[in-house]
Design a protein around this motif. Structure first.
Motif, mmCIF file in Angstrom:
data_model
loop_
_atom_site.group_PDB
_atom_site.id
_atom_site.type_symbol
_atom_site.label_atom_id
_atom_site.label_comp_id
_atom_site.label_asym_id
_atom_site.label_seq_id
_atom_site.Cartn_x
_atom_site.Cartn_y
_atom_site.Cartn_z
ATOM 1 N N ARG A 1 1.541 0.400 17.682
ATOM 2 C CA ARG A 1 0.788 0.189 16.443
ATOM 3 C C ARG A 1 1.604 -0.637 15.450
ATOM 4 O O ARG A 1 2.814 -0.452 15.309
ATOM 5 C CB ARG A 1 0.395 1.520 15.807
ATOM 6 C CG ARG A 1 -0.577 2.299 16.634
ATOM 7 C CD ARG A 1 -1.282 3.388 15.861
ATOM 8 N NE ARG A 1 -0.392 4.376 15.273
ATOM 9 C CZ ARG A 1 -0.777 5.594 14.902
ATOM 10 N NH1 ARG A 1 -2.033 5.963 15.067
ATOM 11 N NH2 ARG A 1 0.081 6.442 14.373
ATOM 12 N N ARG A 2 0.905 -1.528 14.733
ATOM 13 C CA ARG A 2 1.517 -2.316 13.677
ATOM 14 C C ARG A 2 0.614 -2.283 12.453
ATOM 15 O O ARG A 2 -0.611 -2.314 12.580
ATOM 16 C CB ARG A 2 1.738 -3.775 14.111
ATOM 17 C CG ARG A 2 2.665 -3.951 15.311
ATOM 18 C CD ARG A 2 4.099 -3.563 14.993
ATOM 19 N NE ARG A 2 4.989 -3.839 16.119
ATOM 20 C CZ ARG A 2 5.243 -2.983 17.106
ATOM 21 N NH1 ARG A 2 4.659 -1.782 17.109
ATOM 22 N NH2 ARG A 2 6.068 -3.310 18.078
ATOM 23 N N GLN A 3 1.217 -2.234 11.287
ATOM 24 C CA GLN A 3 0.463 -2.164 10.036
ATOM 25 C C GLN A 3 0.873 -3.325 9.146
ATOM 26 O O GLN A 3 2.047 -3.719 9.128
ATOM 27 C CB GLN A 3 0.754 -0.833 9.339
ATOM 28 C CG GLN A 3 -0.031 -0.618 8.061
ATOM 29 C CD GLN A 3 0.089 0.813 7.573
ATOM 30 O OE1 GLN A 3 -0.049 1.755 8.346
ATOM 31 N NE2 GLN A 3 0.362 0.985 6.298
ATOM 32 N N CYS A 4 -0.091 -3.871 8.408
ATOM 33 C CA CYS A 4 0.243 -4.992 7.529
ATOM 34 C C CYS A 4 0.756 -4.477 6.194
ATOM 35 O O CYS A 4 0.366 -3.405 5.740
ATOM 36 C CB CYS A 4 -0.931 -5.949 7.358
ATOM 37 S SG CYS A 4 -2.185 -5.423 6.179
ATOM 38 N N ARG A 5 1.624 -5.252 5.563
ATOM 39 C CA ARG A 5 2.282 -4.811 4.338
ATOM 40 C C ARG A 5 1.367 -4.891 3.123
ATOM 41 O O ARG A 5 1.566 -4.163 2.147
ATOM 42 C CB ARG A 5 3.540 -5.637 4.092
ATOM 43 C CG ARG A 5 4.602 -5.435 5.165
ATOM 44 C CD ARG A 5 5.940 -6.003 4.749
ATOM 45 N NE ARG A 5 6.934 -5.840 5.809
ATOM 46 C CZ ARG A 5 7.636 -4.717 6.007
ATOM 47 N NH1 ARG A 5 7.446 -3.682 5.215
ATOM 48 N NH2 ARG A 5 8.514 -4.636 6.994
ATOM 49 N N ALA A 6 0.367 -5.749 3.170
ATOM 50 C CA ALA A 6 -0.480 -5.941 1.994
ATOM 51 C C ALA A 6 -1.652 -4.967 1.937
ATOM 52 O O ALA A 6 -1.823 -4.226 0.965
ATOM 53 C CB ALA A 6 -0.990 -7.376 1.936
ATOM 54 N N GLY A 7 -2.458 -4.949 2.996
ATOM 55 C CA GLY A 7 -3.690 -4.164 2.949
ATOM 56 C C GLY A 7 -3.695 -2.891 3.756
ATOM 57 O O GLY A 7 -4.677 -2.146 3.732
#
Length: 222
Positions: free
Chosen positions: A127-133
């Motif tokens: 899993r990867r998550q974006c820093r902005a949204g």
């Protein structure tokens, strides 16, 4: 029906809880949701739990149990419920037994979502998550068009600490220590049914429903 859902991190408990609850027309009761509700409303239990949550400590069993008791006493749970995240230990299971005994209702079944450790690691560590949204993708199952870049907003993707392989393995060790006795507790009472939790979401839901139909074909029909 009154059902408990157990399984390791990454087994898809939250997703299956929602699908099964919809099929069975009962509320999915998550301890995480209960905590957030009490904390946001500033209830006495919420203030007590918040003291532990704020410092990253485990909320004591008695506080968690009191919150669950209050939730199961609400009108929408009168005809049944699906518990996700409680009980986690045999002590909590015994507390749930008392809550139900005091209410004069039985527990109908416990579904154990089974996933091999290597599959859990693959699911969570990818899993990867974006820093902005806060958008989430997966390097294997739903990869971004450009490596390391969020498809939705173009910001950088990163791996959360909870999703690092070493962290996932530690979480699995904790689950095994806490939950193996819990699984045995329910198996000895004839309440436990194992469900293969690998595959398409709809397929897993149908396996779980089929397991419940075997326990009580009339109440899960349709």
């Amino acid at each position: 029906m009154r059902i408990v859902l157990v399984g390791p991190p990454g087994a898809g408990k939250g997703t299956q809880a929602q699908h099964l609850a919809t099929h069975l027309s009962i509320p999915a009761v998550s301890t995480g949701d209960i905590f957030r509700s009490h904390v946001s409303r500033g209830t006495p239990l919420g203030r007590t739990a918040g003291q532990y949550l704020d410092r990253g400590a485990l909320v004591p069993d008695e506080v968690t149990t009191d919150m669950v008791r209050d939730r199961l006493a609400e009108p929408d749970a009168a005809g049944g419920f699906l518990l996700d995240g409680f009980p986690r230990t045999t002590g909590q299971a015994e507390a749930l037994d008392k809550i139900l005994a005091d209410s004069g209702v039985p527990l109908d079944g416990v579904l154990e979502l089974r996933v091999a450790a290597d599959e859990v690691v693959r699911r969570l560590s990818g899993r990867r998550q974006c820093r902005a949204g806060g958008h989430v993708c997966h390097v294997d199952f739903a990869p971004p068009a450009v490596a390391g870049i969020c498809d939705s907003c173009g910001s950088e993707l990163y791996q959360r600490e909870d999703d690092r392989e070493d962290t996932v393995l530690r979480r699995l060790e904790v689950y095994a220590r806490q939950t193996a006795p819990l699984v045995g507790h329910y198996a000895e009472r004839g309440l436990l049914t194992a469900v293969d939790a690998v595959g398409d979401i709809a397929e897993i839901t149908e396996r779980a429903l089929a397991a419940l139909r075997e326990r009580d074909p009339h109440r899960t029909a349709g």
